[in-house]
Motif scaffolding. Structure first.
Motif, PDB file in Angstrom:
ATOM      1  N   PRO A  72      -7.191   5.206   8.174  1.00 27.38           N
ATOM      2  CA  PRO A  72      -5.921   5.929   8.340  1.00 27.38           C
ATOM      3  C   PRO A  72      -4.673   5.064   8.311  1.00 27.38           C
ATOM      4  CG  PRO A  72      -7.557   6.611   9.978  1.00 27.38           C
ATOM      5  CD  PRO A  72      -8.103   5.402   9.302  1.00 27.38           C
ATOM      6  N   ILE A  73      -4.786   3.755   8.331  1.00 32.82           N
ATOM      7  CA  ILE A  73      -3.594   2.906   8.385  1.00 32.82           C
ATOM      8  C   ILE A  73      -3.134   2.449   6.993  1.00 32.82           C
ATOM      9  CG2 ILE A  73      -4.070   2.069  10.708  1.00 32.82           C
ATOM     10  CD1 ILE A  73      -5.100  -0.566   9.366  1.00 32.82           C
ATOM     11  N   LEU A  74      -3.753   2.921   5.921  1.00 35.19           N
ATOM     12  CA  LEU A  74      -3.341   2.504   4.577  1.00 35.19           C
ATOM     13  C   LEU A  74      -1.924   2.995   4.289  1.00 35.19           C
ATOM     14  CD1 LEU A  74      -6.585   3.191   2.503  1.00 35.19           C
ATOM     15  CD2 LEU A  74      -5.860   1.055   3.595  1.00 35.19           C
ATOM     16  N   ASN A  75      -1.125   2.123   3.655  1.00 34.33           N
ATOM     17  CA  ASN A  75       0.256   2.524   3.389  1.00 34.33           C
ATOM     18  C   ASN A  75       0.399   3.163   2.000  1.00 34.33           C
ATOM     19  OD1 ASN A  75       0.468   0.420   1.474  1.00 34.33           O
ATOM     20  ND2 ASN A  75       1.289  -1.005   2.997  1.00 34.33           N
ATOM     21  N   ASP A  76       1.621   3.579   1.684  1.00 30.30           N
ATOM     22  CA  ASP A  76       1.836   4.317   0.436  1.00 30.30           C
ATOM     23  C   ASP A  76       1.991   3.406  -0.783  1.00 30.30           C
ATOM     24  OD1 ASP A  76       4.336   3.246   0.904  1.00 30.30           O
ATOM     25  OD2 ASP A  76       5.339   5.178   1.238  1.00 30.30           O
ATOM     26  N   ARG A  77       1.776   2.095  -0.608  1.00 30.91           N
ATOM     27  CA  ARG A  77       1.792   1.181  -1.749  1.00 30.91           C
ATOM     28  C   ARG A  77       0.431   1.143  -2.453  1.00 30.91           C
ATOM     29  NH1 ARG A  77       4.235  -4.395   0.354  1.00 30.91           N
ATOM     30  NH2 ARG A  77       4.249  -4.822  -1.901  1.00 30.91           N
ATOM     31  N   ILE A  78      -0.576   1.731  -1.835  1.00 30.68           N
ATOM     32  CA  ILE A  78      -1.900   1.804  -2.454  1.00 30.68           C
ATOM     33  C   ILE A  78      -1.848   2.830  -3.581  1.00 30.68           C
ATOM     34  CG2 ILE A  78      -4.362   2.181  -2.073  1.00 30.68           C
ATOM     35  CD1 ILE A  78      -3.220  -0.140  -0.453  1.00 30.68           C
ATOM     36  N   THR A  79      -2.282   2.427  -4.759  1.00 32.07           N
ATOM     37  CA  THR A  79      -2.237   3.335  -5.920  1.00 32.07           C
ATOM     38  C   THR A  79      -3.617   3.787  -6.380  1.00 32.07           C
ATOM     39  OG1 THR A  79      -2.225   1.439  -7.434  1.00 32.07           O
ATOM     40  CG2 THR A  79      -0.082   2.342  -6.765  1.00 32.07           C
ATOM     41  N   ARG A  80      -4.657   3.013  -6.067  1.00 31.38           N
ATOM     42  CA  ARG A  80      -6.010   3.388  -6.479  1.00 31.38           C
ATOM     43  C   ARG A  80      -7.001   2.916  -5.413  1.00 31.38           C
ATOM     44  NH1 ARG A  80      -6.707   2.291 -12.948  1.00 31.38           N
ATOM     45  NH2 ARG A  80      -8.303   3.919 -12.673  1.00 31.38           N
ATOM     46  N   ALA A  81      -8.124   3.621  -5.334  1.00 31.70           N
ATOM     47  CA  ALA A  81      -9.154   3.254  -4.363  1.00 31.70           C
ATOM     48  C   ALA A  81     -10.527   3.610  -4.920  1.00 31.70           C
ATOM     49  CB  ALA A  81      -8.924   3.979  -3.039  1.00 31.70           C
ATOM     50  N   ALA A  82     -11.509   2.856  -4.526  1.00 32.21           N
ATOM     51  CA  ALA A  82     -12.903   3.124  -4.901  1.00 32.21           C
ATOM     52  C   ALA A  82     -13.773   2.890  -3.675  1.00 32.21           C
ATOM     53  CB  ALA A  82     -13.338   2.214  -6.048  1.00 32.21           C
TER      54      ALA A  82
END
Length: 351
Positions: A110-120
């Motif tokens: 839950p602490i991921l910020n909005d700069r993350i664009t992709r995830a796997a």
């Protein structure tokens, strides 16, 4: 007189010694006062069978069944930011990690910020109970009549008809010598008059920080950025953060480099909403790599009674069951269970 001496009390040495003790008298020697003091005691304790070179993956997959009693769910989350698409796709493919929506990634951490664009995400990554695994190996060795000597640094090695291994207070003899000395494996080879492999010990630093925002992190996956420039892993209600450093060093009792650790914590912080306000503890371990970054398992080509079990890098625990089986098969003159191509790629004769 003992049939076999194993030098090194990390997971590589104790697993070979335990398995070989079913067939021969075995003495394990460890320079420190406890087993698993160096790299094995500072492991990230993760089983991810898709992680590593092809030979490492082959060993990990062949080890999977043996690991089952020691595994618990963890999961693995790969993260990318703008401009990192190429590295993201490369890492996701290597780890066989399917891409997931960002909302799902945020639900998992839950602490991921909005700069993350992709995830796997790969669900198959699991925690290893490394302490229990090593304890069980030591119990097996002792139950089979094997001997464990800790606090016993090797001072000299000589070879006549047998091997003579000199400690500060004892001289041991054996027919077969197995070198599982981790970062010190080349030093042991030099003592024995065997040509070194060219192993490079590399420091890996770690920091433990409080749970970000006081959250319950127990079910979070291990998560990391592309190119493995940092990773974070839940541990006993806290979070372990590493810069995933691989700085070449001489063999020693490693400690974390403050500047390297600060850089890694900053890379981690660039992906999350919660700042790092406190570091509780830091430490480091040594991951030793052969020149081709894969394990070195088998008899030395010039001295067939000297066996290598070295160069584990960061894959010691996850490969230990199959790696120890291979070394024991070769030591006993049995056909290895693992395929011939992998055996050849791991052999000391390749150097």
């Amino acid at each position: 007189m003992t049939d076999v001496i194993v030098i090194g009390g990390g997971i590589a040495g104790i697993s070979v010694a335990a398995r070989l003790s079913e067939h021969a008298s075995v003495t394990l020697i460890e320079a420190e006062t406890a087993l698993g003091y160096h790299a094995s005691g500072r492991s990230a304790a993760l089983f991810e069978e898709n992680y590593g070179a092809p030979s490492v993956v082959a060993l990990s997959r062949a080890s999977a069944a043996d690991h089952q009693p020691y595994l618990s769910p963890r999961g693995l989350l790969l993260l990318a930011r703008a401009g990192e698409d190429e590295l993201f796709l490369k890492d996701a493919k290597a780890l066989q990690c399917p891409e997931i929506p960002l909302a799902e990634a945020s639900a998992r951490v839950p602490i991921l910020n909005d700069r993350i664009t992709r995830a796997a995400y790969h669900e198959g990554a699991q925690d290893i109970d490394t302490d229990r695994m090593m304890q069980d190996m030591a119990k097996t060795l002792r139950a089979n009549g094997g001997r464990i000597r800790t606090g016993a640094p090797v001072t000299a090695i000589a070879r006549t008809r047998t091997w003579q291994v000199h400690l500060t207070d004892e001289r041991l003899t054996c027919d077969v010598l197995i070198n599982a000395a981790g970062a010190w494996a080349d030093q042991i080879a030099n003592m024995a008059g065997v040509r070194p492999i060219g192993l490079t010990p590399c420091r890996r630093s770690m920091a433990r920080i409080p749970a970000p925002g006081g959250q319950d992190v127990s079910n979070w996956p291990i998560f990391f950025g592309v190119g493995e420039t940092w990773y974070a892993k839940p541990d006993a209600g806290k979070l372990l953060v590493s810069p995933a450093d691989e700085d070449p060093v001489d063999p020693h009792d490693a400690w974390a480099d403050d500047m390297v650790l600060a850089e890694g914590l900053d890379r981690y912080a660039q992906h999350v909403t919660e700042p790092v306000t406190r570091v509780e503890t830091t430490w480091a371990g040594l991951r030793s790599f052969a020149p081709d970054r894969t394990l070195v398992l088998g008899a030395d080509p010039m001295q067939p009674s000297f066996f290598w079990c070295a160069g584990q890098g960061g894959y010691g625990f996850q490969t230990a069951p199959a790696a120890s089986r291979l070394v024991v098969d070769l030591a006993l003159g049995r056909p290895p269970e693992i395929d011939a191509t992998t055996v050849k790629s791991l052999s000391p004769a390749r150097f």
